[in-house]
Scaffold this active site. Sequence first.
Site, mmCIF file in Angstrom:
data_model
loop_
_atom_site.group_PDB
_atom_site.id
_atom_site.type_symbol
_atom_site.label_atom_id
_atom_site.label_comp_id
_atom_site.label_asym_id
_atom_site.label_seq_id
_atom_site.Cartn_x
_atom_site.Cartn_y
_atom_site.Cartn_z
ATOM 1 N N CYS A 1 -1.112 8.508 -2.134
ATOM 2 C CA CYS A 1 -0.067 7.483 -2.091
ATOM 3 C C CYS A 1 -0.499 6.568 -0.966
ATOM 4 O O CYS A 1 -0.861 7.044 0.120
ATOM 5 C CB CYS A 1 1.282 8.107 -1.785
ATOM 6 S SG CYS A 1 2.543 6.872 -1.358
ATOM 7 N N GLU B 1 8.634 3.370 5.318
ATOM 8 C CA GLU B 1 9.384 2.119 5.097
ATOM 9 C C GLU B 1 10.417 1.902 6.212
ATOM 10 O O GLU B 1 10.729 0.776 6.568
ATOM 11 C CB GLU B 1 10.065 2.132 3.731
ATOM 12 C CG GLU B 1 9.093 1.974 2.564
ATOM 13 C CD GLU B 1 8.414 0.595 2.490
ATOM 14 O OE1 GLU B 1 9.101 -0.418 2.716
ATOM 15 O OE2 GLU B 1 7.201 0.548 2.207
ATOM 16 N N ASP C 1 1.828 -3.787 -3.825
ATOM 17 C CA ASP C 1 2.359 -2.434 -3.622
ATOM 18 C C ASP C 1 3.882 -2.504 -3.611
ATOM 19 O O ASP C 1 4.457 -3.581 -3.415
ATOM 20 C CB ASP C 1 1.862 -1.831 -2.292
ATOM 21 C CG ASP C 1 2.392 -0.415 -2.071
ATOM 22 O OD1 ASP C 1 2.319 0.408 -2.996
ATOM 23 O OD2 ASP C 1 2.913 -0.121 -0.963
ATOM 24 N N SER C 2 4.524 -1.352 -3.786
ATOM 25 C CA SER C 2 5.982 -1.313 -3.729
ATOM 26 C C SER C 2 6.497 -1.656 -2.330
ATOM 27 O O SER C 2 7.670 -1.960 -2.167
ATOM 28 C CB SER C 2 6.467 0.086 -4.118
ATOM 29 O OG SER C 2 5.898 1.042 -3.241
ATOM 30 N N HIS D 1 0.954 4.769 1.035
ATOM 31 C CA HIS D 1 1.741 4.820 2.277
ATOM 32 C C HIS D 1 1.252 5.927 3.225
ATOM 33 O O HIS D 1 1.439 5.841 4.429
ATOM 34 C CB HIS D 1 3.209 5.111 1.961
ATOM 35 C CG HIS D 1 4.004 3.939 1.493
ATOM 36 N ND1 HIS D 1 3.809 3.347 0.272
ATOM 37 C CD2 HIS D 1 5.004 3.240 2.084
ATOM 38 C CE1 HIS D 1 4.678 2.354 0.120
ATOM 39 N NE2 HIS D 1 5.410 2.253 1.207
ATOM 40 N N CYS E 1 -1.079 0.740 -5.426
ATOM 41 C CA CYS E 1 0.030 1.688 -5.447
ATOM 42 C C CYS E 1 -0.293 2.722 -6.527
ATOM 43 O O CYS E 1 -0.546 2.345 -7.679
ATOM 44 C CB CYS E 1 1.312 0.939 -5.789
ATOM 45 S SG CYS E 1 2.737 2.004 -6.082
HETATM 46 N N1 DGL Z 1 2.606 3.388 -2.180
HETATM 47 C C1 DGL Z 1 2.941 3.870 -3.441
HETATM 48 C C2 DGL Z 1 1.904 4.819 -3.994
HETATM 49 O O1 DGL Z 1 0.748 4.706 -3.668
HETATM 50 C C3 DGL Z 1 4.310 4.411 -3.751
HETATM 51 C C4 DGL Z 1 5.405 4.314 -2.830
HETATM 52 C C5 DGL Z 1 6.745 4.352 -3.498
HETATM 53 O O2 DGL Z 1 7.268 5.431 -3.783
HETATM 54 O O3 DGL Z 1 7.227 3.254 -3.745
HETATM 55 O O4 DGL Z 1 2.223 5.675 -4.789
#
Ligand code: DGL
Length: 270
Positions: A189, A155, A10-11, A191, A73
Amino acid sequence: MEQGPIGIFDSGYGGLTIFREIKNALPAYDYIYLGDNARVPYGPRSFETVYTYTKECVFELFEMGCNLVVIACNTASAKALRTIQQRDLPPGKKVLGVIRPTTETLNNFTQSGEIGILATLGTVRSDSYKIEINKFHPHVQVYQHACPLWVPLVENNEINTPEAEYIIAQDLRELLSKSANIDALVLACTHYPLLSPVIERYVPNHVRIVAQGPLIASSLTNYLYRHTEIERLCSKNGTMRFFTTDNQRDFQEKAALYFGEEIEASYLKM
Ligand code: DGL
């Protein structure tokens, strides 16, 4: 080919919400988690940049011995998965995303047939959710809303702040005002489930909140069952390793919080 761990990418910290569920469902396998915290967020970045970053990270996981990588992600799944699958995969390596397995069963969550999607700007602009949902469930109406500030809240560990509360309430209001019939909201997402306690306060009771973790875990379980040739390439000693492209101490602290157990992380230079 030698057996290797399953890679989860993931990012940043978001993929931990997917990894947690995968680990619960499939505890016997070995795993390597890689968070590209140094370059998060991916959400507002161009197609080319997300593709380049994602490819670099996926190949790092291949180098570490992974034969199967899950891109946990949505942004990277929307913008990079297809190209990596079609152009870049070395022989014997596999990469899976999170959008298709999320959309497959979404009709189970709605009675009205109207679904709201909360995602990053990149995911919303790609229209991947609309396209995939329409493939499986052509009668389902999809409303999307981008929440560019939610990933930075996670984050930076600002989940329990008045600012988070304000931003989340406003984004939810905007999405829900698109139709009074929306009865399912997808946290599209990885997150976002980390913001669930706040999200739940602003979503009416009749609206179901769908987190991806359990859907991805059951889809991966099914995938490994159906693809014995890939399953055989996954080692099974029940180990986990964590890597971050940013400060490893920070990662350890926050990841422990988000993953629900103490972990040790290593720094990976990109
Ligand atoms: N967790 C990521 C997703 O599911 C993206 C987060 C980011 O913007 O880096 O889209």
